[in-house]
Design a protein around this motif. Structure first.
Motif: not given
Length: 167
Positions: A97-101
Protein backbone atom coordinates in the motif's frame (compact mmCIF):
# COMPACT_ATOMS: atom_id res chain seq x y z
CA UNK A 1 -11.58 12.36 -25.04
CA UNK A 2 -8.48 13.15 -22.98
CA UNK A 3 -5.64 10.74 -22.29
CA UNK A 4 -3.24 10.66 -19.32
CA UNK A 5 0.10 8.92 -19.80
CA UNK A 6 1.69 6.76 -17.11
CA UNK A 7 5.47 7.04 -16.60
CA UNK A 8 6.02 3.58 -18.09
CA UNK A 9 4.67 4.73 -21.46
CA UNK A 10 7.41 7.35 -21.69
CA UNK A 11 10.18 5.14 -20.30
CA UNK A 12 9.44 2.05 -22.37
CA UNK A 13 9.07 4.13 -25.53
CA UNK A 14 12.46 5.75 -24.94
CA UNK A 15 14.20 2.51 -23.98
CA UNK A 16 12.62 0.13 -26.45
CA UNK A 17 10.53 0.96 -29.49
CA UNK A 18 10.54 4.77 -29.95
CA UNK A 19 14.06 5.80 -29.04
CA UNK A 20 14.38 9.56 -29.24
CA UNK A 21 17.15 9.30 -31.83
CA UNK A 22 15.55 6.57 -33.95
CA UNK A 23 11.93 7.78 -33.88
CA UNK A 24 11.79 11.50 -33.06
CA UNK A 25 8.41 11.56 -34.82
CA UNK A 26 6.81 9.79 -31.85
CA UNK A 27 7.95 12.49 -29.45
CA UNK A 28 6.80 15.24 -31.80
CA UNK A 29 3.48 13.43 -32.15
CA UNK A 30 3.05 13.44 -28.36
CA UNK A 31 3.48 17.21 -28.28
CA UNK A 32 1.04 17.77 -31.16
CA UNK A 33 -1.42 15.32 -29.64
CA UNK A 34 -1.32 17.29 -26.41
CA UNK A 35 -2.75 20.27 -28.25
CA UNK A 36 -5.12 18.42 -30.59
CA UNK A 37 -6.29 15.35 -28.64
CA UNK A 38 -5.71 16.13 -24.97
CA UNK A 39 -2.80 13.70 -24.57
CA UNK A 40 -0.94 14.69 -21.43
CA UNK A 41 0.34 13.47 -18.11
CA UNK A 42 0.58 14.91 -14.60
CA UNK A 43 3.18 16.81 -12.60
CA UNK A 44 3.98 13.77 -10.44
CA UNK A 45 4.90 11.77 -13.56
CA UNK A 46 7.09 14.68 -14.71
CA UNK A 47 8.91 14.58 -11.34
CA UNK A 48 9.61 10.87 -11.85
CA UNK A 49 10.89 11.47 -15.38
CA UNK A 50 13.16 14.42 -14.57
CA UNK A 51 14.80 12.47 -11.73
CA UNK A 52 16.63 10.53 -14.44
CA UNK A 53 19.87 11.63 -16.02
CA UNK A 54 19.05 11.02 -19.66
CA UNK A 55 17.44 12.48 -22.75
CA UNK A 56 13.94 11.75 -21.42
CA UNK A 57 14.61 13.86 -18.32
CA UNK A 58 15.76 16.72 -20.53
CA UNK A 59 12.75 16.31 -22.84
CA UNK A 60 10.31 16.34 -19.90
CA UNK A 61 11.92 19.51 -18.52
CA UNK A 62 11.67 21.18 -21.94
CA UNK A 63 7.94 20.43 -22.31
CA UNK A 64 6.25 21.40 -19.03
CA UNK A 65 2.93 22.09 -20.80
CA UNK A 66 2.52 18.34 -21.31
CA UNK A 67 2.09 17.82 -17.56
CA UNK A 68 -1.09 18.86 -15.73
CA UNK A 69 -1.25 20.08 -12.17
CA UNK A 70 -2.74 17.93 -9.42
CA UNK A 71 -3.40 20.66 -6.88
CA UNK A 72 -7.02 21.35 -7.81
CA UNK A 73 -9.62 20.55 -5.18
CA UNK A 74 -11.45 17.91 -7.24
CA UNK A 75 -8.24 15.92 -7.80
CA UNK A 76 -7.35 16.21 -4.10
CA UNK A 77 -10.75 14.79 -3.14
CA UNK A 78 -10.50 12.00 -5.71
CA UNK A 79 -7.00 11.19 -4.41
CA UNK A 80 -8.44 10.77 -0.90
CA UNK A 81 -10.99 8.29 -2.31
CA UNK A 82 -8.22 6.38 -4.10
CA UNK A 83 -6.19 6.25 -0.86
CA UNK A 84 -9.19 4.98 1.12
CA UNK A 85 -9.87 2.26 -1.43
CA UNK A 86 -6.21 1.19 -1.66
CA UNK A 87 -5.97 0.98 2.13
CA UNK A 88 -9.08 -1.26 2.15
CA UNK A 89 -7.25 -3.90 0.08
CA UNK A 90 -6.41 -6.17 3.00
CA UNK A 91 -5.16 -9.12 0.95
CA UNK A 92 -2.02 -7.28 -0.25
CA UNK A 93 1.47 -8.07 1.08
CA UNK A 94 3.01 -5.79 3.71
CA UNK A 95 4.40 -2.55 2.34
CA UNK A 96 2.44 -2.76 -0.91
CA UNK A 97 0.00 0.00 0.00
CA UNK A 98 2.71 2.43 1.04
CA UNK A 99 4.77 1.74 -2.07
CA UNK A 100 1.80 2.44 -4.34
CA UNK A 101 0.77 5.59 -2.47
CA UNK A 102 4.33 7.02 -2.56
CA UNK A 103 4.33 7.12 -6.35
CA UNK A 104 2.47 9.02 -9.05
CA UNK A 105 -0.05 6.27 -9.86
CA UNK A 106 -2.77 7.20 -7.33
CA UNK A 107 -2.54 10.83 -8.48
CA UNK A 108 -2.80 9.75 -12.11
CA UNK A 109 -5.96 7.80 -11.29
CA UNK A 110 -7.38 10.71 -9.27
CA UNK A 111 -6.79 13.10 -12.17
CA UNK A 112 -8.46 10.66 -14.57
CA UNK A 113 -11.47 10.39 -12.26
CA UNK A 114 -11.91 14.17 -12.15
CA UNK A 115 -11.30 14.82 -15.85
CA UNK A 116 -12.93 11.73 -17.36
CA UNK A 117 -9.62 10.90 -19.01
CA UNK A 118 -8.42 7.53 -20.26
CA UNK A 119 -5.21 6.33 -18.62
CA UNK A 120 -2.50 5.06 -20.95
CA UNK A 121 -0.32 2.47 -19.21
CA UNK A 122 1.50 -0.75 -19.97
CA UNK A 123 0.28 -2.35 -16.76
CA UNK A 124 -2.28 -5.11 -17.19
CA UNK A 125 -5.23 -6.05 -15.04
CA UNK A 126 -4.36 -8.87 -12.60
CA UNK A 127 -6.93 -9.39 -9.87
CA UNK A 128 -4.90 -12.18 -8.26
CA UNK A 129 -1.70 -10.19 -7.69
CA UNK A 130 -0.84 -9.57 -4.03
CA UNK A 131 2.69 -8.12 -4.25
CA UNK A 132 1.94 -4.95 -6.24
CA UNK A 133 -1.01 -2.63 -6.68
CA UNK A 134 -1.64 -2.11 -10.38
CA UNK A 135 -3.23 0.89 -12.06
CA UNK A 136 -5.80 -1.24 -13.99
CA UNK A 137 -6.94 -2.93 -10.78
CA UNK A 138 -7.72 0.44 -9.19
CA UNK A 139 -9.18 1.79 -12.44
CA UNK A 140 -11.65 -1.10 -12.51
CA UNK A 141 -12.99 -0.11 -9.11
CA UNK A 142 -13.39 3.57 -10.09
CA UNK A 143 -14.63 2.78 -13.61
CA UNK A 144 -11.71 4.60 -15.23
CA UNK A 145 -10.88 3.42 -18.74
CA UNK A 146 -7.27 2.39 -19.43
CA UNK A 147 -5.44 1.41 -22.61
CA UNK A 148 -1.84 0.85 -23.68
CA UNK A 149 0.35 3.03 -25.92
CA UNK A 150 -0.42 1.03 -29.04
CA UNK A 151 -4.17 1.31 -28.50
CA UNK A 152 -3.72 5.06 -28.09
CA UNK A 153 -1.73 5.30 -31.33
CA UNK A 154 -4.38 3.25 -33.12
CA UNK A 155 -7.30 5.23 -31.64
CA UNK A 156 -5.74 8.53 -32.73
CA UNK A 157 -4.58 7.10 -36.09
CA UNK A 158 -0.94 8.04 -35.51
CA UNK A 159 1.47 7.56 -38.41
CA UNK A 160 5.23 7.90 -38.35
CA UNK A 161 6.15 8.11 -42.02
CA UNK A 162 9.65 8.12 -43.41
CA UNK A 163 10.23 10.36 -46.38
CA UNK A 164 11.21 8.35 -49.46
CA UNK A 165 13.99 10.79 -50.38
CA UNK A 166 16.01 9.70 -47.31
CA UNK A 167 18.02 6.46 -47.50
Amino acid sequence: MNYLLDANTFIEAKNRYYSMTICPGYWQWLLRSNKHYGVSSIEFIKKELINGNDELAIWAKEHPDLFESNDDEATQLAFANVVNYVMSLTEMKDGTHEEFLRGADPWLIAKAITTGSVIVTHEKLDKKIKRKILIPNICEHFKVTYINTFELLNNLEAQFVMHTSNP
